[in-house]
Design an enzyme around this catalytic site. Structure first.
Site, PDB file in Angstrom:
ATOM      1  N   SER A  70      19.571  -7.880 -36.530  1.00 31.30           N
ATOM      2  CA  SER A  70      20.564  -8.754 -37.178  1.00 31.30           C
ATOM      3  C   SER A  70      20.255 -10.243 -37.064  1.00 31.30           C
ATOM      4  O   SER A  70      20.889 -11.052 -37.733  1.00 31.30           O
ATOM      5  CB  SER A  70      21.945  -8.502 -36.589  1.00 31.30           C
ATOM      6  N   LYS A  73      19.671 -11.982 -40.196  1.00 27.34           N
ATOM      7  CA  LYS A  73      20.727 -12.235 -41.193  1.00 27.34           C
ATOM      8  C   LYS A  73      20.922 -13.711 -41.536  1.00 27.34           C
ATOM      9  O   LYS A  73      20.965 -14.063 -42.720  1.00 27.34           O
ATOM     10  CB  LYS A  73      22.041 -11.606 -40.728  1.00 27.34           C
ATOM     11  N   TYR A 195      16.820  -4.974 -47.028  1.00 31.74           N
ATOM     12  CA  TYR A 195      17.591  -5.217 -45.806  1.00 31.74           C
ATOM     13  C   TYR A 195      16.987  -4.460 -44.622  1.00 31.74           C
ATOM     14  O   TYR A 195      16.811  -5.027 -43.529  1.00 31.74           O
ATOM     15  CB  TYR A 195      19.065  -4.825 -46.024  1.00 31.74           C
ATOM     16  N   TYR A 247      29.093 -11.339 -33.663  1.00 27.32           N
ATOM     17  CA  TYR A 247      30.001 -10.261 -34.026  1.00 27.32           C
ATOM     18  C   TYR A 247      31.413 -10.610 -33.607  1.00 27.32           C
ATOM     19  O   TYR A 247      31.861 -11.738 -33.761  1.00 27.32           O
ATOM     20  CB  TYR A 247      29.544  -8.935 -33.392  1.00 27.32           C
ATOM     21  N   VAL A 265      20.583  -5.827 -32.505  1.00 22.53           N
ATOM     22  CA  VAL A 265      20.639  -4.627 -31.660  1.00 22.53           C
ATOM     23  C   VAL A 265      19.270  -4.283 -31.053  1.00 22.53           C
ATOM     24  O   VAL A 265      19.180  -3.425 -30.192  1.00 22.53           O
ATOM     25  CB  VAL A 265      21.192  -3.396 -32.410  1.00 22.53           C
TER      26      VAL A 265
END
Ligand code: GLN
Length: 623
Positions: A70, A73, A195, A247, A265
């Site tokens: 992530s 992102k 992705y 998050y 992760v």
């Protein structure tokens, strides 16, 4: 006792201590919902700090590859902003934090689009747009972009990619939800595939730190100087990392740590201290939010120990104005004739000089502006020396320009000097306003005072400031210098002088040349320049003085018989009386009284110049 060898630097040893201390922390669990990720070694632990000027501090498993997950992102969103514009992306993905898990299958009920690009829905929508922009090249463009951020070639980890693709049904569900909501306009699989690939890009802790430092440097990689992002887009990415990067833990994170950050992760955490530092931690054990446990601990401690919390900003500690004084205390090296000096001297307090220093951000510049306002009670020409200013932001120079205009409107003048190293807006960087040295700015300030005392009209100003137009005027029949002598003596000297005319910019005398004449200025202005004797100033010339009517130059070398020490240049059209060495010898022979009278006058002139030189010298102590 012999000194022991210097080992780790202060920062390096601090990071090493932190690493040792937190190694015993074994809470959390390696992610296993993507089978390949479960293979990570839970003991792996690396910390890297990458400073904004390209220094690296690394401890532990800093070169071990893992997948970015992530943490890709915010970068992918930055790429989308760059390729597709912020306005376009705004219609596709929101920028509000969500209270949901990163992999929630939901859209914002009000807008019908993903809440932000840091949750999977927003990230998949973003990847789909990058794919749509150039279906054939999308993966290559993405890899190239990530590689530029890291400063080395990065690749996709095929095993992790295949593992994600084959098991990522939840993400597939999200992509169909996006298709259903028309956030994705076509078959969702290719965008989703991009992705999965972006999440599977293989990085090291060191790579992540460099990528973070690129964000700290407004999009410029401090190691390679490449600029994959621009400052505006970088700011937006950091803002999103600040509000949504961790998050559901983002609020607590901003509260405790106070840095924009992003975790993945795969076990990576990347944090940014804007303008200062990139931090990366790799440790695969995750907490319930999906954040690396040690990663959070490292950032939390660094934030405290090094006072890196974004909201922990101390007010300005130093004065952005190093010193200030009035024009009575420092004058230009343009030596005025007696008549001009008589006009100028009473006006000198109308000049104020401010030496600014440091980084002129908003707070510092506001203080400078207020100091300028403070001196306007007395001064009408304000000189601001920017030589010791390291940075002037565009916003600050715009404010300075407003100040200049405001003063102009009130009949006051703002002059700047030594600003070559700064980027000034056009309106501010005019030749009339910006001067290469304090000396030239002071001269311009003095001229302004003389002009306004003369009523401000150009014609009167010209007559008040001889050099401006008087260069073309006819010279008097004999030098002013001789006015006090008896006519016979004056006559004996004057008939041995040669009147010579110069056009603007003529090199009248040149360094290292023999010196067989001395010069008495008849009309115009003549500047004496000496090379600056300082390592690194590579032959740059400094003005020692500018002489006008009645003043003598070339005398020092003429009498010592040495070669010329300085260049003398005519500032405009002008003329000088020259006394040649043989004419002087003849005068000594034939009119010893006249020669003595001349020598006494020259001695007085030399004395005056020495006194002024001494004064200039003492001022240097104070610069
Ligand atoms: N590829 C991962 C996923 O979509 C990335 C998740 C993460 O790092 N939080 O599940």
């Amino acid at each position: 006792m012999a000194p022991s060898p210097v080992t780790a630097t202060v920062i390096q040893s601090l990071v090493e201590e932190l690493h040792a201390r937190l190694s015993s922390q074994r809470e959390g669990k390696v992610a296993d919902y993507i089978p390949e990720l479960a293979k990570a070694d839970p003991e792996d632990f690396g910390i890297v700090l990458a400073t904004a000027d390209g220094r690296i501090y690394a401890v532990g498993h800093t070169d071990k590859p893992f997948t970015i997950q992530s943490i890709s992102k915010p970068f992918m969103y930055g790429l989308a902003l760059r390729l597709l514009s912020p306005a376009f992306m705004k219609a596709k993905v929101g920028v509000e934090p969500s209270g949901d898990a990163f992999n929630a299958i939901s859209l914002d009920p009000h807008s019908g689009i993903p809440r932000n690009p840091m949750i999977n829905a927003g990230a998949i929508a973003t990847a789909a747009q990058v794919w749509h922009h150039d279906p054939k090249q999308a993966e290559a463009i993405t890899l190239e972009f990530f590689s530029t951020l890291a400063g080395r070639r990065l690749e996709v980890d095929q095993a992790v990619y295949v593992s994600e693709r084959d098991t990522g049904h939840r993400n597939r569900a999200i992509s169909h939800l996006l298709r259903n909501a028309a956030v994705i306009e076509e078959e969702p699989e290719p965008g989703l595939d991009l992705y999965f690939r972006q999440c599977s890009i293989r990085v090291t802790c060191r790579d992540l730190a460099v990528m973070a430092s690129t964000l700290a440097c407004q999009g410029r990689n401090p190691l390679t100087q490449a600029e994959p992002l621009d400052p505006l887009i970088t700011t937006r990415m950091l803002a999103l990392m600040g509000s949504c990067g961790m998050y559901d833990f983002a609020g607590q994170w901003l509260y405790d740590v106070g840095m924009p950050a992003k975790s993945g992760v795969g076990g990576g955490v990347m944090a940014v201290v804007p303008g200062r530092l990139g931090i990366a931690v790799y440790s695969p054990r995750l907490d319930d939010f999906g954040n690396s446990v040690r990663g959070i601990a490292v950032c939390r401690e660094l934030s405290q120990i090094l006072e890196l919390h974004l909201y922990d900003q101390s007010p300005l500690q130093h004065s952005p104005v190093r010193s200030s004084y009035l024009g009575t205390e420092r004058r230009s090296r343009r030596w005025r004739s007696a008549a001009e000096a008589a006009r100028l001297d009473p006006l000198r307090s109308g000049i104020a000089v401010l030496h600014a220093q440091g980084v002129l951000d908003f707070a510092a510049l506001e203080a400078v502006l207020s100091r300028i306002d403070g001196v306007t009670a007395e001064a009408s020409v304000i000189v601001v020396d920017l030589g010791q200013v390291n940075q002037l932001s565009p916003a600050s120079s715009a404010l300075l320009q407003r100040q200049a205009q405001r003063l102009e409107g009130a009949g006051l003048h703002l002059l700047l000097c030594r600003s070559d190293h700064l980027k000034l807006p056009e309106g501010l960087a005019t030749p009339l306003r910006c001067h290469a040295s304090l000396d030239l700015a002071l001269e311009a300030a003095e001229d302004r005072l003389l002009e306004s005392a003369a009523g401000g009209s150009p014609a009167e100003a010209a007559s008040a400031t001889p050099g401006a137009a008087a260069g073309s005027a006819a010279p008097p029949s004999a030098p002013l210098l001789l006015a006090s002598l008896e006519p016979a003596l004056r006559q004996a000297i004057a008939e041995r002088l040669e009147l010579r005319h110069y056009s603007a910019g003529t090199l009248v005398t040149e360094r290292q040349q023999p010196s067989d004449e001395l010069f008495i200025v008849a009309t115009g202005r003549f500047s004496i320049h000496l090379p600056i004797q300082r390592p690194g100033s590579s032959g740059r010339l400094a003005r020692v003085a500018t002489f006008s009517e009645g003043m003598v130059f070339g005398d020092a070398a003429f009498f010592s018989g040495q070669r010329r020490m300085a260049d003398v240049v005519s500032e405009g059209p002008g003329s000088c009386w020259l006394l040649h060495r043989n004419a002087f010898e003849q005068l000594k022979q034939q009119h010893p009284h006249a020669a003595i009278a001349l020598l006494s006058l020259l001695a007085v002139d030399l004395g005056d110049k020495l006194a002024l030189c001494g004064q200039q010298l003492t001022l240097l102590e104070d610069l």
